[in-house]
Motif scaffolding. Structure first.
Motif, PDB file in Angstrom:
ATOM      1  N   LEU A  49     120.055 -39.528  28.314  1.00  0.00           N
ATOM      2  CA  LEU A  49     120.998 -38.497  27.815  1.00  0.00           C
ATOM      3  C   LEU A  49     121.113 -37.106  28.381  1.00  0.00           C
ATOM      4  CD1 LEU A  49     120.584 -39.455  24.127  1.00  0.00           C
ATOM      5  CD2 LEU A  49     122.348 -40.124  25.553  1.00  0.00           C
ATOM      6  N   ASP A  50     120.237 -37.250  29.660  1.00  0.00           N
ATOM      7  CA  ASP A  50     119.953 -35.833  30.196  1.00  0.00           C
ATOM      8  C   ASP A  50     119.626 -34.555  29.217  1.00  0.00           C
ATOM      9  OD1 ASP A  50     120.108 -34.321  32.634  1.00  0.00           O
ATOM     10  OD2 ASP A  50     122.218 -33.972  32.469  1.00  0.00           O
ATOM     11  N   ARG A  51     118.536 -34.917  28.638  1.00  0.00           N
ATOM     12  CA  ARG A  51     118.238 -33.887  27.481  1.00  0.00           C
ATOM     13  C   ARG A  51     116.872 -33.562  27.855  1.00  0.00           C
ATOM     14  NH1 ARG A  51     122.848 -34.134  25.832  1.00  0.00           N
ATOM     15  NH2 ARG A  51     123.495 -33.965  23.806  1.00  0.00           N
ATOM     16  N   ALA A  52     116.564 -33.204  29.108  1.00  0.00           N
ATOM     17  CA  ALA A  52     115.132 -32.788  29.175  1.00  0.00           C
ATOM     18  C   ALA A  52     114.870 -31.383  28.560  1.00  0.00           C
ATOM     19  CB  ALA A  52     115.410 -32.273  30.955  1.00  0.00           C
ATOM     20  N   PRO A  53     113.679 -31.178  28.122  1.00  0.00           N
ATOM     21  CA  PRO A  53     113.356 -29.957  27.410  1.00  0.00           C
ATOM     22  C   PRO A  53     113.698 -28.715  28.002  1.00  0.00           C
ATOM     23  CG  PRO A  53     111.638 -31.553  27.360  1.00  0.00           C
ATOM     24  CD  PRO A  53     112.472 -31.977  28.262  1.00  0.00           C
ATOM     25  N   LYS A  54     114.227 -27.827  27.514  1.00  0.00           N
ATOM     26  CA  LYS A  54     114.399 -26.400  27.933  1.00  0.00           C
ATOM     27  C   LYS A  54     113.096 -25.857  28.614  1.00  0.00           C
ATOM     28  CE  LYS A  54     118.455 -25.552  25.484  1.00  0.00           C
ATOM     29  NZ  LYS A  54     119.527 -24.620  24.575  1.00  0.00           N
ATOM     30  N   LYS A  61     106.504 -25.533  33.123  1.00  0.00           N
ATOM     31  CA  LYS A  61     106.579 -25.990  34.552  1.00  0.00           C
ATOM     32  C   LYS A  61     105.628 -27.543  34.517  1.00  0.00           C
ATOM     33  CE  LYS A  61     105.795 -25.068  39.267  1.00  0.00           C
ATOM     34  NZ  LYS A  61     105.396 -23.962  40.204  1.00  0.00           N
ATOM     35  N   GLN A  62     104.501 -27.139  33.955  1.00  0.00           N
ATOM     36  CA  GLN A  62     103.471 -28.420  34.022  1.00  0.00           C
ATOM     37  C   GLN A  62     104.180 -29.508  33.122  1.00  0.00           C
ATOM     38  OE1 GLN A  62     102.788 -25.182  33.586  1.00  0.00           O
ATOM     39  NE2 GLN A  62     100.845 -24.834  34.239  1.00  0.00           N
ATOM     40  N   ALA A  63     104.713 -29.124  31.838  1.00  0.00           N
ATOM     41  CA  ALA A  63     105.426 -30.368  31.071  1.00  0.00           C
ATOM     42  C   ALA A  63     106.667 -31.006  32.076  1.00  0.00           C
ATOM     43  CB  ALA A  63     106.101 -29.477  29.949  1.00  0.00           C
ATOM     44  N   ASP A  64     107.251 -30.353  32.643  1.00  0.00           N
ATOM     45  CA  ASP A  64     108.621 -30.619  33.311  1.00  0.00           C
ATOM     46  C   ASP A  64     108.006 -31.839  34.611  1.00  0.00           C
ATOM     47  OD1 ASP A  64     111.129 -30.782  34.409  1.00  0.00           O
ATOM     48  OD2 ASP A  64     110.693 -29.666  36.020  1.00  0.00           O
ATOM     49  N   GLU A  65     106.841 -31.301  35.242  1.00  0.00           N
ATOM     50  CA  GLU A  65     106.100 -32.179  36.357  1.00  0.00           C
ATOM     51  C   GLU A  65     105.676 -33.483  35.547  1.00  0.00           C
ATOM     52  OE1 GLU A  65     103.134 -29.583  37.910  1.00  0.00           O
ATOM     53  OE2 GLU A  65     104.633 -28.396  39.356  1.00  0.00           O
ATOM     54  N   ARG A  66     105.131 -33.319  34.351  1.00  0.00           N
ATOM     55  CA  ARG A  66     104.589 -34.577  33.518  1.00  0.00           C
ATOM     56  C   ARG A  66     105.837 -35.337  33.490  1.00  0.00           C
ATOM     57  NH1 ARG A  66     101.303 -30.799  30.821  1.00  0.00           N
ATOM     58  NH2 ARG A  66     102.696 -30.547  29.238  1.00  0.00           N
ATOM     59  N   LEU A  67     106.995 -35.078  33.055  1.00  0.00           N
ATOM     60  CA  LEU A  67     108.052 -35.876  32.701  1.00  0.00           C
ATOM     61  C   LEU A  67     108.686 -36.361  33.766  1.00  0.00           C
ATOM     62  CD1 LEU A  67     110.037 -36.896  30.791  1.00  0.00           C
ATOM     63  CD2 LEU A  67     111.501 -34.785  31.159  1.00  0.00           C
ATOM     64  N   ARG A  68     108.522 -35.712  35.020  1.00  0.00           N
ATOM     65  CA  ARG A  68     109.051 -36.330  36.240  1.00  0.00           C
ATOM     66  C   ARG A  68     108.018 -37.445  36.647  1.00  0.00           C
ATOM     67  NH1 ARG A  68     110.591 -30.876  38.002  1.00  0.00           N
ATOM     68  NH2 ARG A  68     108.736 -31.008  39.299  1.00  0.00           N
ATOM     69  N   GLY A  69     106.813 -37.239  36.536  1.00  0.00           N
ATOM     70  CA  GLY A  69     105.651 -38.030  36.805  1.00  0.00           C
ATOM     71  C   GLY A  69     106.003 -39.337  36.146  1.00  0.00           C
ATOM     72  N   LEU A  70     106.037 -39.011  34.856  1.00  0.00           N
ATOM     73  CA  LEU A  70     106.061 -40.378  33.934  1.00  0.00           C
ATOM     74  C   LEU A  70     107.451 -41.234  34.252  1.00  0.00           C
ATOM     75  CD1 LEU A  70     105.822 -40.378  30.057  1.00  0.00           C
ATOM     76  CD2 LEU A  70     108.080 -41.264  31.110  1.00  0.00           C
ATOM     77  N   LEU A  71     108.222 -40.444  34.811  1.00  0.00           N
ATOM     78  CA  LEU A  71     109.615 -41.407  35.137  1.00  0.00           C
ATOM     79  C   LEU A  71     109.451 -42.195  36.421  1.00  0.00           C
ATOM     80  CD1 LEU A  71     112.475 -38.601  34.308  1.00  0.00           C
ATOM     81  CD2 LEU A  71     112.064 -40.729  33.189  1.00  0.00           C
ATOM     82  N   ALA A  72     108.855 -41.242  37.401  1.00  0.00           N
ATOM     83  CA  ALA A  72     108.422 -41.908  38.833  1.00  0.00           C
ATOM     84  C   ALA A  72     107.691 -43.125  38.537  1.00  0.00           C
ATOM     85  CB  ALA A  72     107.955 -40.879  39.744  1.00  0.00           C
TER      86      ALA A  72
END
Length: 630
Positions: A49-54, A61-72
Motif C-alpha cells: 500500500l506504499d504506507r512506509a512510516p513517516k 533512519k534506523q527504522a527505515d533501514e530495518r524495514l528495507r532489511g526485512l523486505l529484502a
C-alpha cells in the motif's frame, strides 16, 4: 457508504512463498509462534500500500533501514506481493509490488492505474502501526495530529485541498505583484526620461526653426509624426498579443481540465452511473466553453491581422516619405546636426510616450492584484480556522466517547517551528542576536499580523507588540520590505494545530508524553480503535497492556465497531480473538526456512490452535482453571 477492506494477500517467493490469506470484514487476527512471520505479513501489506512510516524522530533512519532489511530478507530479489483491496465505494483494486520497485495497480477489469492513487487516502487507505509504534505516537505531536485527522479524513482532506489551492494562488499572486511593481518602476523611470526628451525636442525644434525652410520644417514635423505612427502600431500590436496570449493559454487550459476532474475508477463502481452522467455533462460544458471562447480568439486574431496589414501599408507609405525627407536633409547639410538631434528627440518622445498610459494601466492591475490577494488571504485564514474547528470537534467527540478516561485538547496554531525558521532565515545575516527576540515575536504576533506591520513599515508597533529592541524591529521590517518575495511567504505560513492526548491517572490528567509505557498504550489504543473508513492494522496491540484493560476497555470497543471498520491484529493474546469474536483467525507456522498458513477461519474453526499457541495447550488451560477454582 461502506468502508475500505483488505480482501486477500498472496506472496510469491521468499520466506512466505505461496502464502495466501483471505480477510473478512470485522476483526481478523494473525497468530503463530515466534518467528512464524506474523510481523512480516503486516509489513508486506504496508509495503504493497506504499504506507512506509513517516521519517520523524532520532530513530527514524534506523527504522527505515530495518524495514528495507526485512523486505529484502523475506521477499528476496525476485519475490512479489499481491494485495486485493476493496474501496468504500465497492471498487476492487489489485496491487502488485516487489521489494525494490514501485507498486503496480490494476482495477477489476485489469486496467493499469496510476500508482499515485495510493497516496490519495480516498480511493485506497489503511492505518498501519508496527510494533511499539503506538508508544511512539505518544511522544510525537505530528503523529497525534495525524491520528486525530484520520477520524474525519474526508472533510479534512477537502479543507487541506482548499488550502493547497489557495496557497498556490497566493504564490502566483505574489509573483504577479512583484512583476507589476518592477514594471511600474521601469515605466516611472521612463516618464522622467520622457520629460527630459520633450525638453530636448522643443529646444531642437526652436534651434532648427531659424535655419530651415517652411517645406523642410513641414517634412521634419511629418518625420516626427511617422515615428509616433510606428510606435502607436507597435503598442497596439503588443496589447492585442498579450490579451490573446492570456485568453489562449491560461483560460483554455483550465477549461480543458473540466473533462478530467473525475478519476476513471469511479466509473466502474456501484455508483458509476452518477459519475458517468456527471462526466458527460462536464465534457459537454467543456466543449461549449471552448466553442464560446474560440469566437473572441478568432476576432483577436483578426485584429492582429488587421494591425499587421496596417503596419505593412504604413511601411509602404513611409518608404517614399522617408526617401523624400532624406533628400531634403542632404540639401540642408548646414542643419543636419540640429536635424539629427531633433529626429533623435522625436523618436525617444514617441517611444516613451506610451509610459503615461502604461503607468495608469499597471497601477490599475496592481490594485486589482492586491484586492485579489486580500480575498485569498481571507480565504486562507478562514480555511485554517475551519480546519482547527473540525479538529476541536473531533477532539471533543473522542473525549466524550472515551468516557472521561482519555481526552484530547487541541491547541490552535501552536506549531511555531516553521515561523521561527522563516524569521531565522530572514535575520541570519543581519549580524544581530535573533534567537530570543524571535521566540518572543512568534509567541506574541501571528504571521499575518507581522505582515500587516511590515506593509505599514511600523517598526515602533512591532517593537511594542513583541517586546523587541527598536533597532531589531527596524532591521526585520526593512528585510521584509527589501525582499517582497519573503514578505509574501508570511501569508502562506501554515502554523499547524497541536493536539495533546491525556490519560486520567488517579484522578489527575497526564499528557501522553509523561506516561509510562503501558499508560501510553492505554491512552492511544482506544483512539486508534474508533470509527474510520480505513482498515486498522496493528502489530501486538496488547504489548504493555494488562489483561483487565484489554477485557474492560479494548474488547468493548472491538465489538462496538464491528461492521463499521475492518481490523487486522497481529497478536499473542487469546482475549483479542476469543472475546473480540474474530471473524477470521489466520494461523502461521514456520519450519525455519519457510512459513505457511496451517489454518484460517473463525474462532470455532481454529480454537485448537488458539489453545495450543496462546493458552499453552489444553492441559495448561485446565490447570489454570482448576487453580482459579473454576
Amino acid at each position: 457508504m461502506g468502508h475500505h477492506k483488505l480482501r486477500r494477500l498472496r506472496v510469491y517467493g521468499g520466506f512466505l512463498d505461496k502464502l495466501d490469506i483471505s480477510f473478512v470484514d470485522g476483526l481478523c487476527c494473525v497468530i503463530g509462534g515466534r518467528g512464524s512471520g506474523k510481523t512480516t505479513v503486516l509489513e508486506f501489506i504496508r509495503h504493497a500500500l506504499d504506507r512506509a512510516p513517516k521519517a520523524t524522530g532520532p530513530g527514524s533512519k534506523q527504522a527505515d533501514e530495518r524495514l528495507r532489511g526485512l523486505l529484502a530478507a523475506n521477499l528476496g530479489a525476485s519475490g512479489c506481493i499481491e494485495l486485493e483491496f476493496e474501496s468504500q465505494e465497492g471498487l476492487v483494486y489489485n496491487i502488485r509490488r516487489t521489494a525494490h520497485e514501485p507498486p503496480v495497480i490494476t482495477d477489476a477489469a485489469g486496467k493499469q492505474l496510476k500508482a499515485e492513487m495510493l497516496g490519495s487516502s480516498v480511493l485506497v487507505d489503511a492505518a498501519i502501526f508496527s510494533h511499539n509504534q503506538i508508544e511512539d505516537i505518544a511522544q510525537n505531536p505530528a503523529a497525534q495530529r495525524e491520528l486525530i485527522d484520520r477520524l474525519s479524513s474526508q472533510s479534512l482532506q477537502t479543507l487541506e485541498a482548499r488550502m493547497a489551492q489557495t496557497t498556490s494562488l497566493l504564490r502566483e499572486n505574489a509573483q504577479r505583484i512583484v512583476q507589476l511593481q518592477v514594471r511600474i518602476a521601469g515605466a516611472t523611470r521612463n516618464l522622467v526620461d520622457l520629460s527630459s526628451w520633450e525638453s530636448k525636442l522643443a529646444a531642437a525644434t526652436v534651434a532648427l526653426g531659424g535655419e530651415a525652410s517652411p517645406a523642410f520644417k513641414a517634412a521634419a514635423d511629418h518625420k516626427a509624426l511617422r515615428e509616433q505612427e510606428k510606435a502607436a502600431l507597435v503598442r497596439a500590436h503588443e496589447a492585442v498579443a498579450r490579451l490573446r496570449h492570456s485568453l489562449g493559454e491560461a483560460v483554455p487550459a483550465q477549461i480543458r481540465g473540466l473533462g478530467g476532474l473525475l478519476p476513471d475508477p469511479l466509473f466502474a463502481g456501484p455508483n458509476g452511473k452518477v459519475f458517468a452522467d456527471l462526466s458527460r455533462e462536464l465534457v459537454r460544458k467543456q466543449t461549449e466553453l471552448e466553442v464560446l471562447l474560440s469566437s473572441p480568439l478568432e476576432r483577436l486574431g483578426g485584429v492582429e491581422r488587421a494591425l499587421a496589414s496596417a503596419s505593412e501599408q504604413l511601411a509602404a507609405a513611409h518608404r517614399p516619405q522617408d526617401a523624400e525627407y532624406a533628400a531634403l536633409t542632404a540639401r540642408a547639410e548646414q542643419s543636419s546636426a540640429r536635424l539629427a538631434a531633433r529626429d533623435e528627440a522625436a523618436r525617444e518622445v514617441a517611444r516613451l510616450g506610451a509610459s503615461k498610459l502604461e503607468v495608469v494601466e499597471l497601477e490599475t492591475a496592481l490594485a486589482e492584484a492586491r484586492a485579489a490577494r486580500t480575498r485569498l488571504r481571507q480565504d486562507f485564514a478562514q480555511t485554517r480556522r475551519d480546519r482547527s474547528d473540525r479538529r476541536a470537534a473531533i477532539a471533543e467527540q473522542v473525549s466524550d466517547r472515551l468516557g472521561g478516561k482519555v481526552r484530547v485538547i487541541v491547541a490552535r496554531d501552536a506549531e511555531l517551528t516553521p515561523y521561527r525558521e522563516f524569521l531565522a532565515g530572514l535575520m541570519r545575516r543581519s549580524g544581530k542576536q535573533y534567537t530570543a527576540p524571535i521566540e518572543r515575536l512568534t509567541a506574541a504576533l501571528a504571521p499575518d499580523k507581522l505582515g500587516a506591520l511590515a506593509d505599514r513599515e511600523d517598526a515602533a508597533a512591532l517593537a511594542a507588540s513583541a517586546d523587541l529592541n527598536p533597532e531589531f524591529a527596524e532591521t526585520l521590517i526593512r528585510a521584509l520590505r527589501e525582499q517582497p518575495e519573503r514578505r509574501f511567504e508570511l501569508d502562506v505560513l501554515d502554523l499547524e494545530d497541536v493536539p495533546r492526548i491525556e490519560l486520567q491517572v488517579h484522578g489527575e490528567w497526564r499528557s501522553a508524553d509523561r506516561l509510562s509505557t503501558g499508560q501510553k498504550s492505554s491512552a492511544i489504543l482506544p483512539i486508534l480503535l474508533m470509527d474510520s473508513e480505513a482498515p486498522l492494522l496493528i502489530d501486538q496491540p496488547e504489548d504493555n497492556l494488562d489483561n483487565s484493560f484489554i477485557s474492560d476497555a479494548v474488547i468493548p470497543q472491538l465489538k462496538a465497531i464491528r461492521g463499521k471498520r475492518q481490523l487486522v491484529l497481529i497478536t499473542h493474546n487469546p482475549n483479542l480473538p476469543v472475546l473480540g469474536e474474530a471473524g477470521q483467525v489466520v494461523v502461521l507456522e514456520a519450519d525455519g526456512r519457510h512459513s505457511k498458513v496451517i489454518a484460517q477461519g473463525d474462532v470455532e474453526a481454529v480454537k485448537q490452535h488458539i489453545v495450543r499457541l496462546m493458552e499453552g495447550g489444553r492441559e495448561a488451560f485446565h490447570q489454570r482453571a482448576l487453580r482459579y477454582g473454576e
